[in-house]
Design an enzyme around this catalytic site. Structure first.
Site, PDB file in Angstrom:
ATOM      1  N   LYS A 184       1.034  -0.943   0.032  1.00  0.00           N
ATOM      2  CA  LYS A 184      -0.134   0.120   0.097  1.00  0.00           C
ATOM      3  C   LYS A 184       1.046   1.030   0.136  1.00  0.00           C
ATOM      4  O   LYS A 184       1.687   1.691   0.633  1.00  0.00           O
ATOM      5  CB  LYS A 184      -0.376  -0.149   1.430  1.00  0.00           C
ATOM      6  CG  LYS A 184      -2.380   0.721   0.359  1.00  0.00           C
ATOM      7  CD  LYS A 184      -2.269   1.609   2.501  1.00  0.00           C
ATOM      8  CE  LYS A 184      -2.158   3.426   2.928  1.00  0.00           C
ATOM      9  NZ  LYS A 184      -1.683   4.098   1.944  1.00  0.00           N
ATOM     10  N   GLY A 236       7.119   4.398   8.458  1.00  0.00           N
ATOM     11  CA  GLY A 236       6.090   5.766   8.490  1.00  0.00           C
ATOM     12  C   GLY A 236       6.489   6.364   9.757  1.00  0.00           C
ATOM     13  O   GLY A 236       6.936   6.214   9.757  1.00  0.00           O
ATOM     14  N   SER A 237       5.562   7.259  10.187  1.00  0.00           N
ATOM     15  CA  SER A 237       5.376   7.514  11.482  1.00  0.00           C
ATOM     16  C   SER A 237       5.615   6.685  13.010  1.00  0.00           C
ATOM     17  O   SER A 237       5.329   5.191  12.417  1.00  0.00           O
ATOM     18  CB  SER A 237       4.358   8.312  11.958  1.00  0.00           C
ATOM     19  OG  SER A 237       3.321   7.716  11.761  1.00  0.00           O
ATOM     20  N   GLY A 241       3.314   3.422  13.426  1.00  0.00           N
ATOM     21  CA  GLY A 241       4.305   2.304  14.061  1.00  0.00           C
ATOM     22  C   GLY A 241       3.954   1.184  15.355  1.00  0.00           C
ATOM     23  O   GLY A 241       3.925   0.172  15.455  1.00  0.00           O
ATOM     24  N   GLU A 258      10.597   0.915  10.511  1.00  0.00           N
ATOM     25  CA  GLU A 258      11.203   2.435   9.446  1.00  0.00           C
ATOM     26  C   GLU A 258      10.267   3.028  10.186  1.00  0.00           C
ATOM     27  O   GLU A 258       9.416   3.289   9.902  1.00  0.00           O
ATOM     28  CB  GLU A 258      11.942   1.821   8.504  1.00  0.00           C
ATOM     29  CG  GLU A 258      13.213   2.015   9.005  1.00  0.00           C
ATOM     30  CD  GLU A 258      12.716   3.893   7.839  1.00  0.00           C
ATOM     31  OE1 GLU A 258      13.443   4.336   9.056  1.00  0.00           O
ATOM     32  OE2 GLU A 258      12.738   3.569   7.131  1.00  0.00           O
ATOM     33  N   CYS A 292      13.382  10.443   6.642  1.00  0.00           N
ATOM     34  CA  CYS A 292      12.928   9.985   8.144  1.00  0.00           C
ATOM     35  C   CYS A 292      15.190   9.708   9.185  1.00  0.00           C
ATOM     36  O   CYS A 292      14.913  10.294  10.232  1.00  0.00           O
ATOM     37  CB  CYS A 292      12.773   8.531   8.773  1.00  0.00           C
ATOM     38  SG  CYS A 292      13.943   7.823   7.472  1.00  0.00           S
ATOM     39  N   GLU A 389      10.397  15.750  15.428  1.00  0.00           N
ATOM     40  CA  GLU A 389      10.488  15.159  14.574  1.00  0.00           C
ATOM     41  C   GLU A 389       9.631  16.104  13.719  1.00  0.00           C
ATOM     42  O   GLU A 389       8.474  16.552  14.129  1.00  0.00           O
ATOM     43  CB  GLU A 389      10.225  14.091  13.711  1.00  0.00           C
ATOM     44  CG  GLU A 389      11.182  13.544  12.091  1.00  0.00           C
ATOM     45  CD  GLU A 389      10.494  12.485  11.611  1.00  0.00           C
ATOM     46  OE1 GLU A 389       9.551  11.828  12.143  1.00  0.00           O
ATOM     47  OE2 GLU A 389      11.120  12.186  11.309  1.00  0.00           O
TER      48      GLU A 389
HETATM   49  P1  NAP Z   1       1.456   7.687   8.643  1.00  0.00           P
HETATM   50  O1  NAP Z   1       0.242   8.297   9.232  1.00  0.00           O
HETATM   51  O2  NAP Z   1       2.753   6.953   9.524  1.00  0.00           O
HETATM   52  O3  NAP Z   1       2.158   7.335   7.004  1.00  0.00           O
HETATM   53  C1  NAP Z   1       2.693   5.802   6.887  1.00  0.00           C
HETATM   54  C2  NAP Z   1       1.993   4.418   5.768  1.00  0.00           C
HETATM   55  O4  NAP Z   1       0.928   4.287   7.020  1.00  0.00           O
HETATM   56  C3  NAP Z   1       1.000   5.571   4.711  1.00  0.00           C
HETATM   57  O5  NAP Z   1       0.874   4.619   3.827  1.00  0.00           O
HETATM   58  C4  NAP Z   1      -0.406   5.297   5.629  1.00  0.00           C
HETATM   59  O6  NAP Z   1      -1.578   6.122   4.858  1.00  0.00           O
HETATM   60  C5  NAP Z   1      -0.503   4.350   6.550  1.00  0.00           C
HETATM   61  N1  NAP Z   1      -1.383   4.059   7.277  1.00  0.00           N
HETATM   62  C6  NAP Z   1      -2.318   4.580   7.943  1.00  0.00           C
HETATM   63  N2  NAP Z   1      -2.163   4.690   9.056  1.00  0.00           N
HETATM   64  C7  NAP Z   1      -2.371   3.730   9.047  1.00  0.00           C
HETATM   65  C8  NAP Z   1      -2.548   2.889   9.920  1.00  0.00           C
HETATM   66  N3  NAP Z   1      -3.546   2.476  11.339  1.00  0.00           N
HETATM   67  N4  NAP Z   1      -2.580   1.296  10.126  1.00  0.00           N
HETATM   68  C9  NAP Z   1      -1.618   1.135   8.559  1.00  0.00           C
HETATM   69  N5  NAP Z   1      -1.169   1.912   7.936  1.00  0.00           N
HETATM   70  C10 NAP Z   1      -1.743   3.374   8.028  1.00  0.00           C
HETATM   71  O7  NAP Z   1       2.398   9.296   8.404  1.00  0.00           O
HETATM   72  P2  NAP Z   1       2.152  10.497   7.424  1.00  0.00           P
HETATM   73  O8  NAP Z   1       0.836  10.802   8.313  1.00  0.00           O
HETATM   74  O9  NAP Z   1       2.033  10.600   6.136  1.00  0.00           O
HETATM   75  O10 NAP Z   1       3.503  11.070   7.791  1.00  0.00           O
HETATM   76  C11 NAP Z   1       3.620  11.601   9.672  1.00  0.00           C
HETATM   77  C12 NAP Z   1       4.807  11.585  10.473  1.00  0.00           C
HETATM   78  O11 NAP Z   1       5.215  10.140  10.477  1.00  0.00           O
HETATM   79  C13 NAP Z   1       5.958  13.025   9.491  1.00  0.00           C
HETATM   80  O12 NAP Z   1       5.412  13.906   9.987  1.00  0.00           O
HETATM   81  C14 NAP Z   1       6.674  12.093   9.830  1.00  0.00           C
HETATM   82  O13 NAP Z   1       7.352  12.468  11.281  1.00  0.00           O
HETATM   83  C15 NAP Z   1       6.767  10.521  10.221  1.00  0.00           C
HETATM   84  N6  NAP Z   1       7.365   9.849   8.710  1.00  0.00           N
HETATM   85  C16 NAP Z   1       8.185   8.942   8.749  1.00  0.00           C
HETATM   86  C17 NAP Z   1       8.845   8.790   7.488  1.00  0.00           C
HETATM   87  C18 NAP Z   1       9.871   7.783   7.414  1.00  0.00           C
HETATM   88  O14 NAP Z   1      10.562   7.672   6.463  1.00  0.00           O
HETATM   89  N7  NAP Z   1      10.445   7.284   9.209  1.00  0.00           N
HETATM   90  C19 NAP Z   1       7.967   8.887   6.507  1.00  0.00           C
HETATM   91  C20 NAP Z   1       6.541   9.999   6.153  1.00  0.00           C
HETATM   92  C21 NAP Z   1       6.367   9.926   7.411  1.00  0.00           C
HETATM   93  P3  NAP Z   1      -2.101   6.512   4.077  1.00  0.00           P
HETATM   94  O15 NAP Z   1      -0.857   7.803   3.888  1.00  0.00           O
HETATM   95  O16 NAP Z   1      -3.117   6.711   3.825  1.00  0.00           O
HETATM   96  O17 NAP Z   1      -2.105   7.594   5.705  1.00  0.00           O
END
Ligand code: NAP
Ligand code: MG
Length: 478
Positions: A184, A236-237, A241, A258, A292, A389
Site C-alpha cells: 500500500k 512511516g510515523s 508504527g 522503520e 526520516c 521530528e
Molecule cells: P503515516 O501516517 O505513518 O503514514 C505512513 C503509511 O502508513 C501511509 O501509507 C499511511 O497511509 C499508512 N497508514 C496510516 N495509518 C495507518 C494505520 N493505522 N495502519 C496501517 N497503515 C497506516 O505517516 P504520515 O502521516 O504520512 O506522516 C506523519 C509523520 O510520519 C511525518 O510527519 C513524519 O514525522 C513521519 N514519517 C516518517 C517517515 C519515515 O521515513 N520514517 C516517512 C513519512 C513520515 P496514508 O498515506 O493513507 O495515511
C-alpha cells in the site's frame, strides 16, 4: 542587473510521462476497481493540480489481494532462485529504461525537485533491484543456513517521502527471497507504485506476485490485520508504527518497522567549514527535510559556531526554491497541505518557546505547499524543535564544548536512526561513532545510501534492518 546566481529556466519536459485520468487497484495482474467503487484524487503539491483519480481499497480488496498473493506464492517460492533473479534483473533494467518518465512522475506527485528524483531516487531504485536480483540464487551463502525459506505473503506499507525508493526497499528483497507481496503506497503519492505495477506486467512477472493497493490508512490497517499475511513491513510515523506493533502482538507475524528520527549532525572545530556547510544542507534540506534520517539537529562546537552559522546562512540564501520540474531547483514543495500545517505548527511552537528563528529570504509561489529553509538558534535540549521530528526544512542548532558533551546531546533523543560527524581526525570519527546510538553514522558526508548497506533504527526509530545482506533476514524464516 543579472547577478551571478540568475539562471535561465531549465524545465524538464512533462510530456515524457502519460498520466491516465484514473487508475484501478493492481490485483492478480489486473487493474480493477475497488469493490465498493470508491476513489480519491492525487494532486501535485507544487501546483495543487489534480493529476489523477485512483481507486481506494477497502477490507474486501485487501482480502482479494492477499488471496491472489497466497495463490501466487506456491509457484513463485518454488522457482529456482536463478529464475526469480531473471525477473528482478528485468524489472531493474526496465526501471533504468523508463527512469526519465518515472522521475518526472515522482516529481509531479511528490513535489520534490527533478534533480533529486533523476539523480538520487531513480538510480537507487534500479540499484536496489539489481542488488537483490544478485542475491536470489545465492541465498544459501547469505549466512542463514542452507536453503532458507521465505515467509509467505508480505504486507508492505510505505510513506510518501521516497515513494518509489521505499517500494524498491520493500519489494526487491521480498521477491528475491521467494515471498509475494501486497503493497500500500501513501495516499498522497500513489502514482509511481501504479506505474511499477505496469512494469511488473512488462517484465512478465507472474500474476499475483506483486499486488498494489492504493488507499488510506484503513487499508493499511486491514492489511496488517489480515490473518493470511505472514510478514508486515512498515515505514512511516512512530505513532502508526506503535499501533501496528500492538495490532500484531500475539500473532506469529514477523515485522520490520522503520519509523521517525531526529538525527544529530555533529561539527567539530577542526572540520573544514565549507564542506560541513554543504553536508548540513544535504542533511536537512534534501527532499525538503522530509527524510526520516535527516540531520535535523546541528550540534556545533562552540568555538566555531559563529563562523559556521554565518557561512550556513549565506549558503541557505542561495538555495533556489520553486518549480520542482526545473533542473535548477534545490527546494521543491512540501508533500501535502497537512504536512505543511504540521511543519508550521512545530515552527510556531519553537518561536513561542523562545528559540530564535531565521528563514532564508525567498519568494514562495502562490499556489501549492511551500516552506522556506529555516533554522533555529538559541535552542535548548528541552525545546520541542530539539525533540520532535519536524519532517520539514527546519534545522535546530545547539552547541557543545567537548566530545563527551556532543555524544551525550546527540544521544539525548527518543529516536536513533542516523547521525553525522564532521572532523579532520580519523581517530575522533571512530571514537565518537562508537558511542552514538544510531543505526547509521556518516562521517564527513550525510544522506549517502547504497543497497549493500543495512539501514534501520534504535529505540523509537523502529526495529529490523533493510538493505544489504541483513535486509534478507526480514523476509526469511530464520
Ligand atoms: P503515516 O501516517 O505513518 O503514514 C505512513 C503509511 O502508513 C501511509 O501509507 C499511511 O497511509 C499508512 N497508514 C496510516 N495509518 C495507518 C494505520 N493505522 N495502519 C496501517 N497503515 C497506516 O505517516 P504520515 O502521516 O504520512 O506522516 C506523519 C509523520 O510520519 C511525518 O510527519 C513524519 O514525522 C513521519 N514519517 C516518517 C517517515 C519515515 O521515513 N520514517 C516517512 C513519512 C513520515 P496514508 O498515506 O493513507 O495515511
Ligand atoms: Mg500527490
Amino acid at each position: 542587473m543579472a547577478s551571478a546566481f540568475d539562471y535561465a529556466p531549465a524545465p524538464e519536459s512533462r510530456s515524457v510521462v502519460d498520466i491516465a485520468p484514473s487508475y484501478g487497484l493492481f490485483i492478480d495482474g489486473e487493474f480493477t476497481e475497488a469493490a465498493d467503487g470508491k476513489v480519491f484524487k492525487t494532486v501535485s503539491p507544487s501546483s495543487e493540480e489534480v493529476l489523477s483519480e485512483v481507486a481506494r481499497a477497502g477490507a474486501e480488496d485487501v482480502d482479494r489481494a492477499v488471496k491472489a498473493a497466497r495463490r501466487a506464492f506456491e509457484k513463485w517460492s518454488a522457482l529456482p532462485g536463478s529464475e526469480r533473479a531473471k525477473y528482478l534483473f528485468r524489472i531493474a533494467r526496465i526501471i533504468q529504461e523508463r527512469s526519465r518518465e518515472l522521475a518526472v512522475l515522482e516529481t509531479l506527485d511528490n513535489g520534490k525537485p527533478i534533480r533529486e528524483t533523476r539523480d538520487a531516487d531513480l538510480p537507487l531504485v534500479a540499484a536496489h533491484f539489481f542488488y537483490y536480483a544478485g542475491w536470489a540464487d545465492k541465498l544459501d551463502h547469505a549466512g542463514y543456513g542452507a536453503n532458507p525459506r521465505p515467509l509467505g505473503v508480505a504486507g508492505q506499507i510505505i510513506p510518501w517521502n521516497f515513494p518509489l525508493l521505499m517500494l524498491a526497499w520493500k519489494i526487491a528483497p521480498a521477491l528475491a527471497t521467494g515471498n509475494t507481496v501486497v503493497l500500500k503506497p501513501a495516499e498522497t503519492t500513489p502514482l509511481s507504485a501504479l506505474f511499477f505495477a505496469d512494469i511488473c506486467r512488462q517484465a512478465g512477472l507472474p500474476r499475483g506476485v506483486v499486488n498494489i493497493l492504493t488507499g488510506y490508512g484503513d487499508a493499511g490497517s486491514a492489511l496488517v490485520e489480515h490473518p493470511d499475511v505472514n510478514k508486515v513491513a512498515f515505514t512511516g510515523s512512530t505513532a502508526v508504527g506503535k499501533a501496528i506493533a500492538r495490532q500484531i502482538a500475539g500473532t506469529d507475524k514477523k515485522a520490520t518497522l522503520e519509523l521517525g528520527g531526529k538525527g544529530a549532525n555533529i561539527v567539530f572545530d577542526d572540520a573544514p567549514v565549507d564542506q560541513a556547510v554543504e553536508g548540513i544542507v544535504t542533511g536537512i534540506f534534501f527532499n525538503q527535510g522530509q527524510v526520516c534520517c535527516a540531520g535535523s539537529r546541528l550540534l556545533v562546537q562552540e568555538s566555531v559556531q559563529d563562523e559556521l552559522l554565518h557561512s550556513l546562512k549565506r549558503r541557505l540564501s542561495t538555495l533556489r526554491l520553486g518549480d520542482p520540474l526545473d533542473k535548477n531547483t534545490d527546494i521543491g514543495a512540501i508533500n501535502s497541505e497537512e504536512q505543511l500545517s504540521r511543519i508550521t505548527a512545530l515552527v510556531e511552537s519553537g518561536e513561542a518557546e523562545g528559540a530564535e528563528r531565521w528563514s532564508a529570504p525567498c519568494e514562495l509561489p502562490s499556489a501549492g505547499y511551500w516552506f522556506a529553509p529555516t533554522l533555529f538558534t538559541n535552542v535548548t535540549q528541552a525545546h520541542t524543535v530539539a525533540r520532535d521530528e519536524i519532517f520539514g526544512p527546519v534545522l535546530s542548532v545547539l552547541s557543545f564544548r567537548t566530545p563527551d558533551e556532543a555524544v551525550a546531546k546527540a544521544n539525548n533523543t527518543q529516536y536513533g536512526l542516523s547521525a553525522g560527524i564532521w572532523t579532520e581526525k580519523g581517530s575522533r570519527i571512530l571514537a565518537v561513532a562508537g558511542k552514538l546510538r544510531a543505526g547509521v553514522v556518516w562521517a564527513n558526508t550525510f544522506n549517502k545510501f547504497d543497497p549493500t548497506s543495512p539501514f534501520g533504527g534504535y529505540k523509537e526509530s523502529g526495529f529490523g534492518r533493510e538493505g544489504g545482506r541483513h535486509g534478507l533476514e526480514a523476509y526469511l524464516d530464520v
